[in-house]
Design a protein around this motif. Sequence first.
Motif, PDB file in Angstrom:
ATOM      1  N   UNK A   1      -0.826  -8.828 -15.360  1.00 19.58           N
ATOM      2  CA  UNK A   1       0.202  -8.507 -14.374  1.00 19.58           C
ATOM      3  C   UNK A   1       1.597  -8.645 -14.973  1.00 19.58           C
ATOM      4  N   UNK A   2       1.781  -9.630 -15.827  1.00 19.99           N
ATOM      5  CA  UNK A   2       3.079  -9.822 -16.477  1.00 19.99           C
ATOM      6  C   UNK A   2       3.410  -8.647 -17.391  1.00 19.99           C
ATOM      7  N   UNK A   3       2.395  -8.163 -18.105  1.00 16.94           N
ATOM      8  CA  UNK A   3       2.585  -7.007 -18.992  1.00 16.94           C
ATOM      9  C   UNK A   3       2.953  -5.776 -18.170  1.00 16.94           C
ATOM     10  N   UNK A   4       2.225  -5.552 -17.079  1.00 14.01           N
ATOM     11  CA  UNK A   4       2.484  -4.379 -16.248  1.00 14.01           C
ATOM     12  C   UNK A   4       3.835  -4.485 -15.553  1.00 14.01           C
ATOM     13  N   UNK A   5       4.202  -5.694 -15.124  1.00 13.13           N
ATOM     14  CA  UNK A   5       5.483  -5.874 -14.428  1.00 13.13           C
ATOM     15  C   UNK A   5       6.650  -5.555 -15.340  1.00 13.13           C
ATOM     16  N   UNK A   6       6.586  -5.990 -16.599  1.00  9.89           N
ATOM     17  CA  UNK A   6       7.674  -5.708 -17.536  1.00  9.89           C
ATOM     18  C   UNK A   6       7.879  -4.212 -17.685  1.00  9.89           C
ATOM     19  N   UNK A   7       6.814  -3.445 -17.725  1.00 10.35           N
ATOM     20  CA  UNK A   7       6.937  -1.996 -17.846  1.00 10.35           C
ATOM     21  C   UNK A   7       7.689  -1.387 -16.666  1.00 10.35           C
ATOM     22  N   UNK A   8       7.623  -2.048 -15.512  1.00 13.43           N
ATOM     23  CA  UNK A   8       8.286  -1.524 -14.316  1.00 13.43           C
ATOM     24  C   UNK A   8       9.724  -2.016 -14.171  1.00 13.43           C
ATOM     25  N   UNK A   9       9.949  -3.334 -14.343  1.00  9.95           N
ATOM     26  CA  UNK A   9      11.291  -3.833 -14.051  1.00  9.95           C
ATOM     27  C   UNK A   9      12.282  -3.635 -15.187  1.00  9.95           C
ATOM     28  N   UNK A  10      11.815  -3.572 -16.436  1.00  8.19           N
ATOM     29  CA  UNK A  10      12.763  -3.434 -17.537  1.00  8.19           C
ATOM     30  C   UNK A  10      13.566  -2.134 -17.452  1.00  8.19           C
ATOM     31  N   UNK A  11      12.945  -0.954 -17.281  1.00  3.05           N
ATOM     32  CA  UNK A  11      13.775   0.257 -17.164  1.00  3.05           C
ATOM     33  C   UNK A  11      14.677   0.238 -15.940  1.00  3.05           C
ATOM     34  N   UNK A  12      14.263  -0.429 -14.866  1.00  8.36           N
ATOM     35  CA  UNK A  12      15.127  -0.511 -13.688  1.00  8.36           C
ATOM     36  C   UNK A  12      16.352  -1.380 -13.965  1.00  8.36           C
ATOM     37  N   UNK A  13      16.166  -2.470 -14.695  1.00  3.59           N
ATOM     38  CA  UNK A  13      17.314  -3.301 -15.060  1.00  3.59           C
ATOM     39  C   UNK A  13      18.279  -2.528 -15.946  1.00  3.59           C
ATOM     40  N   UNK A  14      17.745  -1.811 -16.893  1.00  5.14           N
ATOM     41  CA  UNK A  14      18.595  -1.037 -17.792  1.00  5.14           C
ATOM     42  C   UNK A  14      19.339   0.058 -17.027  1.00  5.14           C
ATOM     43  N   UNK A  15      18.667   0.718 -16.094  1.00  8.05           N
ATOM     44  CA  UNK A  15      19.317   1.745 -15.284  1.00  8.05           C
ATOM     45  C   UNK A  15      20.418   1.153 -14.408  1.00  8.05           C
ATOM     46  N   UNK A  16      20.265  -0.126 -14.043  1.00  9.49           N
ATOM     47  CA  UNK A  16      21.274  -0.798 -13.222  1.00  9.49           C
ATOM     48  C   UNK A  16      22.456  -1.300 -14.059  1.00  9.49           C
ATOM     49  N   UNK A  17      22.425  -1.071 -15.349  1.00  5.36           N
ATOM     50  CA  UNK A  17      23.548  -1.442 -16.201  1.00  5.36           C
ATOM     51  C   UNK A  17      23.413  -2.777 -16.895  1.00  5.36           C
TER      52      UNK A  17
END
Length: 283
Positions: free
Chosen positions: A259-275
Amino acid sequence: MPHGRRAVLRLAAALGATATVGVLAADRFTTPDPAGGAVAAPRDAPAAGPAAGPQARAARLNPSAYRLQPMTAYAPPAFRRAVPPVRQRPFLSMSGVGRSMVLTFDDGPDPRYTPGILETLRRYDCRAMFFVCGEMAVDNQDLLREMDADGHVVGNHTWSHPLIPKLKPSRIRDELGSTSEVVERALGTAPLWYRAPYGAWNRHSFEIGAELGMEPLAWTVDTLDWTEPGTGPIVRRVLDGAAPGVVVLSHDAGGDRSQSVAALRRYLPQLLDAGYRMTVPRR
């Protein structure tokens, strides 16, 4: 130790750190603490990862008189050298880094989960900190070298993931020193950062960590991924807690971390998109 009891210890430590530490300055000891002694480790002291092999046992039973130069010049501006008298609380967040966050992963490396985390970080050209346990690192030094080659920071999370306040000072030195030796053998340099298992620190851990040239780092946002709550809740906790300078706690070992591996794939690009920018102590 049963999984439920370990989970309770983790939760209590995490809540205690969040409630009491705050955004920290460089607090230091000025006088010895007469009540700072520790009792012997309990027989059921918690551990993260499989039992150590012969090489691991040798490293643990025969620690050297290991001592590094305190801290280095490449830490962020808010972090100063750890020379005695030492800090009495860990850093919880980073200041002076702009719209940046720090991603940290504890308990590994684990060949089942760490490679997936490294692959995602590599895909987005991001750096993170990995606080490794010696009993996991000694048999997975290729993953340590991969972390280092990708520009990540490898930190010290003790050898066997014990509850530090229950250990004698000699055991704390053994847990931290043996892990530093494994990392130094693999990478050529020893860790400059350490984190106490369960977020449970004491005076001796700060003193011994400083003697080994390491600064203590806690966290601002606990993903609670160790409870295996599902990928969605992990993602929400990171995104809800995102702010400049926060330190995010996740895990790449110590249980089922898919779950930790899958979560990183989801939240990391969102954080980057948020600046946001993912940062680590500079080399």
